[in-house]
Motif scaffolding. Structure first.
Motif, PDB file in Angstrom:
ATOM      1  N   VAL A  43      71.663 -40.195 114.209  1.00 44.70           N
ATOM      2  CA  VAL A  43      72.188 -41.062 113.220  1.00 44.70           C
ATOM      3  C   VAL A  43      73.327 -42.005 114.284  1.00 44.70           C
ATOM      4  N   GLY A  44      73.989 -41.343 114.977  1.00 46.51           N
ATOM      5  CA  GLY A  44      75.126 -41.870 115.864  1.00 46.51           C
ATOM      6  C   GLY A  44      74.492 -42.945 116.777  1.00 46.51           C
ATOM      7  N   ALA A  45      73.090 -42.688 117.119  1.00 48.31           N
ATOM      8  CA  ALA A  45      72.589 -43.616 117.939  1.00 48.31           C
ATOM      9  C   ALA A  45      71.977 -44.923 117.282  1.00 48.31           C
ATOM     10  N   VAL A  46      71.498 -44.559 116.346  1.00 51.56           N
ATOM     11  CA  VAL A  46      71.224 -45.699 115.378  1.00 51.56           C
ATOM     12  C   VAL A  46      72.468 -46.654 115.126  1.00 51.56           C
ATOM     13  N   LEU A  47      73.407 -45.999 114.571  1.00 55.79           N
ATOM     14  CA  LEU A  47      74.661 -46.825 114.328  1.00 55.79           C
ATOM     15  C   LEU A  47      75.115 -47.630 115.583  1.00 55.79           C
ATOM     16  N   SER A  48      74.991 -46.836 116.919  1.00 60.85           N
ATOM     17  CA  SER A  48      75.394 -47.570 117.918  1.00 60.85           C
ATOM     18  C   SER A  48      74.421 -48.841 118.319  1.00 60.85           C
ATOM     19  N   ALA A  49      73.284 -48.616 118.063  1.00 62.87           N
ATOM     20  CA  ALA A  49      72.295 -49.830 118.502  1.00 62.87           C
ATOM     21  C   ALA A  49      72.504 -50.531 117.357  1.00 62.87           C
ATOM     22  N   LEU A  50      72.905 -50.502 116.172  1.00 60.26           N
ATOM     23  CA  LEU A  50      73.157 -51.770 115.079  1.00 60.26           C
ATOM     24  C   LEU A  50      74.757 -52.032 115.305  1.00 60.26           C
ATOM     25  N   ALA A  51      75.465 -51.561 116.082  1.00 63.24           N
ATOM     26  CA  ALA A  51      76.864 -52.180 116.101  1.00 63.24           C
ATOM     27  C   ALA A  51      77.085 -53.631 116.260  1.00 63.24           C
TER      28      ALA A  51
END
Length: 474
Positions: free
Chosen positions: A97-105
């Motif tokens: 989930v953190g990786a997805v949020l990072s990619a979409l930041a």
């Protein structure tokens, strides 16, 4: 009289095929966590150019490091109380989930917040993956597997910067985070299906949430203080002193809380075990040297040897390769002999010798000399780190297996952070402004001599390490 969680039931019998499948899943989880620390570094300038906020760029790395470090002992204890499988599944999920949020930041601040979330998951991946090995194999048979897992860390260090550079050049920096999705899905599936037979604690746990909060409150200021030391080049920076003061105050509160908690988040009785304490000292001191040299050796190549950044990076392959080989061979040796103490003594002795060789002869003058010295350094680190996991698991009760390994990972990370700050500030204080070549060599010699002293302390800790027979299936 304190309540203690029921001892985890005896491990179920796993076939060799099941063990191989489980180890593959654990390797994926470890690789997922280790890769993230190296793949981001090569993309930082691209990220800052896209999102802005150049002054915030270092926090993209620091946010993950701090969050993953301070939560490591908490995850380890929760896995002892609730079982490895559910806690590891939560860790993988939070990480992805953190990786997805990072990619979409959309902004740098949003990316830093997402990296905190990713770090909250990453803290559990390392500790629990290593602890699971203790649930499926007896100590005498863990050497080979621990060697493979230890080699995973070094492999991620090699592949991470390369992948990061390729993604940035041919795709975009977003892919350094998107790549975690398929890896995370594979790790989740392997954990979900293969760890269902792991035993669960039979008693409903009482969670020491105050202890967990105090762990976070004591460790976070310490790591922030180290960050300020690295930026200022001085241990007397006001911001660093304030952080260290806060950290020590909360540490005292943590110790007082854990002395009275019925099921403490950080059981203090672990540190009464002399084998555990000696092993923790070995791993922390060895990590101080290794992590600092990963930063300082390439710098030495460039400032003293006059090599380009590319050539300096290529010459680091020998050290990383030595770490992989050393971890593998050390694991084989433990399984074959049932002994672990001699590996720690051998590794720390070689580390002392090679640090002194670099201090006296320097680097960057001969490819052959550089390759031999750094290869031996890598071998020494592999010999020190790989057997320590088995040493700790063999010395502790099964109910403390998770928190024991988590403490090892925690002190390894903290040791590495302090080592980089200590030796880097020592170098900055002795290095004349703009000095290169022969003018910079005395400053680097002093730093490598200091690294030899730290490695010597690891040798002393190894001499204090008591060796007891590794438990077998009986």
């Amino acid at each position: 009289m304190r309540d203690t969680p029921d001892v985890i039931p005896p491990r179920p019998g796993f076939t060799q095929r099941e063990v191989r499948t489980i180890v593959l899943g654990l390797t994926l989880a470890l690789f997922l966590s280790s890769l993230d620390q190296t793949i981001v570094a090569t993309a930082l300038s691209s990220i800052a150019g896209d999102l802005g906020g150049w002054d915030l760029m270092p926090w993209v790395v620091s946010a993950y490091l701090i969050a993953s470090t301070v939560t490591t002992p908490i995850y380890g204890r929760l896995s002892d109380l609730y079982g490895r499988r559910p806690v590891l599944l939560v860790s993988v999920t939070v990480f992805v989930v953190g990786a997805v949020l990072s990619a979409l930041a959309p902004t740098m601040l949003a990316l830093i917040a997402a990296r905190v979330v990713q770090g909250l998951g990453g803290g559990g991946l390392r500790a629990i993956a290593l602890a699971v090995v203790g649930d499926i194999l007896p100590p005498r048979e863990r050497g080979k597997v621990q060697g493979y897992l230890s080699a995973t860390f070094a492999t991620a260090n090699i592949i991470g910067p390369v992948l990061g550079g390729l993604f940035v050049e041919y795709l975009s920096w977003h892919w350094i985070f998107w790549v975690n999705l398929p890896l995370g899905a594979a790790a989740f599936a392997a954990t979900y299906f293969q760890l269902r037979r792991l035993p669960l604690p039979g008693k409903r746990p009482k969670i020491d949430w105050l202890g967990a909060a105090l762990i976070v409150l004591s460790c976070t200021p310490m790591l922030l203080g180290i960050t300020f030391v690295q930026r200022a080049g001085s241990w007397l920076a006001p911001e660093a002193l304030l952080c260290f003061g806060l950290g020590l105050a909360f540490l005292v509160a943590l110790i007082l809380q854990e002395r009275v908690a019925s099921q403490p988040m950080l059981p203090l009785h672990l540190f009464a075990n002399r084998i555990f304490t000696a092993a923790i000292c070995i791993t922390a001191l060895a990590s101080m040297v290794m992590m600092a040299l990963v930063i300082l050796v390439p710098l030495h190549y460039q400032l003293v040897g006059g090599l380009s950044a590319k050539d300096a990076g290529l010459r680091m392959i020998a050290m990383t390769l030595g770490n992989v080989i050393g971890s593998f061979l050390a694991g084989q040796a433990v399984s074959a002999t049932g002994r672990y103490r001699f590996l720690s003594l051998l590794g720390s002795s070689v580390a002392v010798g090679m640090c002194l060789v670099i201090a006296w002869l320097g680097l960057g003058h001969s490819l052959v000399q550089d390759s031999v010295v750094t290869l031996l350094l890598g071998l020494s680190f592999g010999c020190q780190f790989s057997p320590i996991t088995i040493t700790i698991q063999n010395a502790l009760e099964p109910r403390d297996g998770g928190i024991g390994i988590a403490c090892m990972m925690f002190f390894r990370l903290m040791g590495g952070a302090f080592g980089v700050a200590f030796l880097s500030s020592l170098l900055l204080g002795a290095l004349p402004a703009g000095a290169t070549g022969a003018a910079a060599e005395p400053a680097f010699a002093m730093v490598f001599e200091a690294a030899a002293v730290v490695a010597g302390l690891s040798l002393l800790a190894g001499l204090a390490l008591k060796e007891i027979p590794l438990r077998g299936r009986d």
